[in-house]
Design an enzyme around this catalytic site. Structure first.
Site, PDB file in Angstrom:
ATOM      1  N   GLU A   1       0.550  -1.083  -0.006  1.00  0.00           N
ATOM      2  CA  GLU A   1       0.043  -0.026   0.028  1.00  0.00           C
ATOM      3  C   GLU A   1       0.886   1.197   0.052  1.00  0.00           C
ATOM      4  O   GLU A   1       1.879   1.436   0.747  1.00  0.00           O
ATOM      5  CB  GLU A   1      -0.854  -0.008   1.186  1.00  0.00           C
ATOM      6  CG  GLU A   1      -1.911  -1.040   1.400  1.00  0.00           C
ATOM      7  CD  GLU A   1      -3.054  -0.667   2.289  1.00  0.00           C
ATOM      8  OE1 GLU A   1      -4.055  -1.225   2.152  1.00  0.00           O
ATOM      9  OE2 GLU A   1      -2.616  -0.112   3.381  1.00  0.00           O
ATOM     10  N   CYS A   2       0.527   2.098  -1.109  1.00  0.00           N
ATOM     11  CA  CYS A   2       1.322   3.346  -0.959  1.00  0.00           C
ATOM     12  C   CYS A   2       2.876   3.149  -0.940  1.00  0.00           C
ATOM     13  O   CYS A   2       3.471   2.958  -2.028  1.00  0.00           O
ATOM     14  CB  CYS A   2       0.568   4.231   0.115  1.00  0.00           C
ATOM     15  SG  CYS A   2       0.816   6.172  -0.430  1.00  0.00           S
TER      16      CYS A   2
END
Length: 440
Positions: free
Chosen positions: A327-328
């Site tokens: 994530e990210c």
């Protein structure tokens, strides 16, 4: 029993909410009280400071991405505490235009849902009696939100304090505290907010100073007496499907952004979390059945990550036969390269073809909805998720198959689709800039 609570909020960001929140948590803890903290909105950094100040895990509450049952279940973590303190985000009524699960994401939604009166922090610099007009407007904006009182911040002098209090008396609003302009309680910031709690070497002293400062200038007895709440019995927590039974979780200063409610849900479901540190050149445990790379600040550690050969080789080997999701910041680290703010490209793991850059920063911020084109750990294909995106990276290349159809809070499609790549051994690499909060 669920204790009464208060929402610490303000008209806008940068007004002093966090200083008051941390000072109150530390001050009440020093008195021997057990105070359960919460954070309104999708913030990773503040809850870690709450935990350091209170000694208890702080949970995010969000009306756009969580329904009422989920919020109530999370508030159930306060069972047995003496008091609840929730820190708001941005201004009290700030949210998105189109409501989500049970509101538009405003801190006022949580205050109204839970019956928590609001303590409004007001920056009074440059004004005196006129500040009362702002307070009165906040008091009257929503009939379902109660104002407990105000804490004045950045007060210039005793005379200034007297003038501001005169205005508050005129409109019938209680002053719970008055904080002088020069207080010395400051926390350094960077582009996604405060510098992380784990990076603050002098955090115990900062918290002690904040407790002393708030104890001196805020009526703690009156503030605690103003707490209230509508939830008296703890409902069951919402069930969360973990991404696997044995989860290798990247955890260090480059990968620290994991929502506490997700971790708690994984543990409650019986999953084993196996942390490892890419910055220490550690590979995911070979006994894990899934690897999860959360968000954080890989751009600040790009050179070190580029040289972490054991981490790179171990993650590539892991991904050949098992799922890896990022994530990210975790997504960027799974990519082929990352260009730092100085324009220098650093080689990343290379599980995906993603190339990102911080040479020309552009803020990407907002709620997101995702409909998955491929399964990710814990979620099936066509699964619908709610979450949040907050980063300054620019995508240079995103050549892999799109992971999901991503839309914003207005249902407008955004170009950051995420990526998916499959391997011959049955493994799969998936990643997205989207931070998952829950189903939806």
């Amino acid at each position: 029993m669920i204790p009464p609570g208060l929402m610490i909020s303000a008209p806008s960001s940068g007004t002093g909410k966090t200083t008051l929140m941390l000072g109150l948590l530390a001050a009440f803890r020093a008195q021997g009280l057990k105070v359960q903290p919460f954070k309104s909105g999708p913030d990773y950094i503040d809850p870690a400071f709450h935990t350091a100040a209170s000694g208890l895990a702080s949970y995010n509450l969000d009306s756009w991405s969580m329904d009422r049952a989920v919020i109530d279940g999370l508030v159930g973590n306060a069972t047995g505490a003496d008091l609840i303190l929730a820190e708001g985000s941005m201004g009290l009524f700030d949210g998105v235009a189109v409501p989500g699960a049970c509101g538009n994401g405003a801190s006022a939604d949580i205050a109204a849902h839970m019956g928590w009166p609001v303590v409004l922090v007001l920056d009074v610099s440059g004004a005196a009696q006129s500040v009362a007009a702002t307070a009165r407007g906040f008091r009257d904006m929503r009939p379902d939100v109660t104002l407990a009182g105000v804490v004045l911040n950045r007060v210039a002098s005793p005379r200034h304090d007297t003038l501001v209090r005169a205005g508050m008396e005129q409109v019938g609003i209680r002053v719970l505290g008055s904080l002088p302009r020069q207080n010395g309680v400051e926390l350094p910031e960077r582009h996604l907010g405060l510098v992380q709690a784990g990076e603050q070497e002098n955090l115990p002293q900062i918290l002690a100073d904040a407790a002393a400062f708030i104890s001196e200038h805020v009526d703690l007895t009156a503030l605690r007496a103003a707490a209230a709440g509508t939830l008296s019995k703890a409902p069951p927590p919402a069930k969360i499907v973990p991404p696997g039974q044995r989860i290798a979780l990247a955890q260090d200063n480059a990968f620290a952004f994991v929502y506490p409610h997700l971790l708690a849900g994984w543990h409650a479901a019986g999953a084993e979390v196996m942390p490892f540190s890419p910055l220490a050149d550690e590979a995911p445990d070979s006994g894990a059945d899934v690897c999860w790379l959360p968000g954080g600040y890989p751009e600040l550690h790009a050179g070190k990550l580029a040289g972490a050969e054991r981490f790179r080789a171990g993650l590539i080997e892991f991904a050949q036969t098992r799922p890896v999701h990022g994530e990210c910041g975790g997504y960027m680290a799974m990519g082929a390269g990352l260009v730092d703010k100085d324009g220098i490209r650093h080689r990343m793991v290379g599980l995906l073809g993603l190339e990102t850059s911080f040479a020309k920063r552009k803020m990407h911020l907002g709620y997101r909805k995702a409909e998955l084109n491929a399964a990710i750990p814990g979620q099936t294909i066509r699964g619908r998720l709610r979450g949040h995106e907050f980063h300054y990276a620019t995508i240079l290349e995103e050549p892999d198959a799109p992971l999901a159809r991503i839309t914003d809070s207005n249902d407008l499609e955004v170009p950051e689709t995420g990526s998916v790549r499959r391997f011959e051994g049955g493994g799969v690499a998936t990643g997205t800039f989207f931070h998952m909060i829950g189903d939806g």
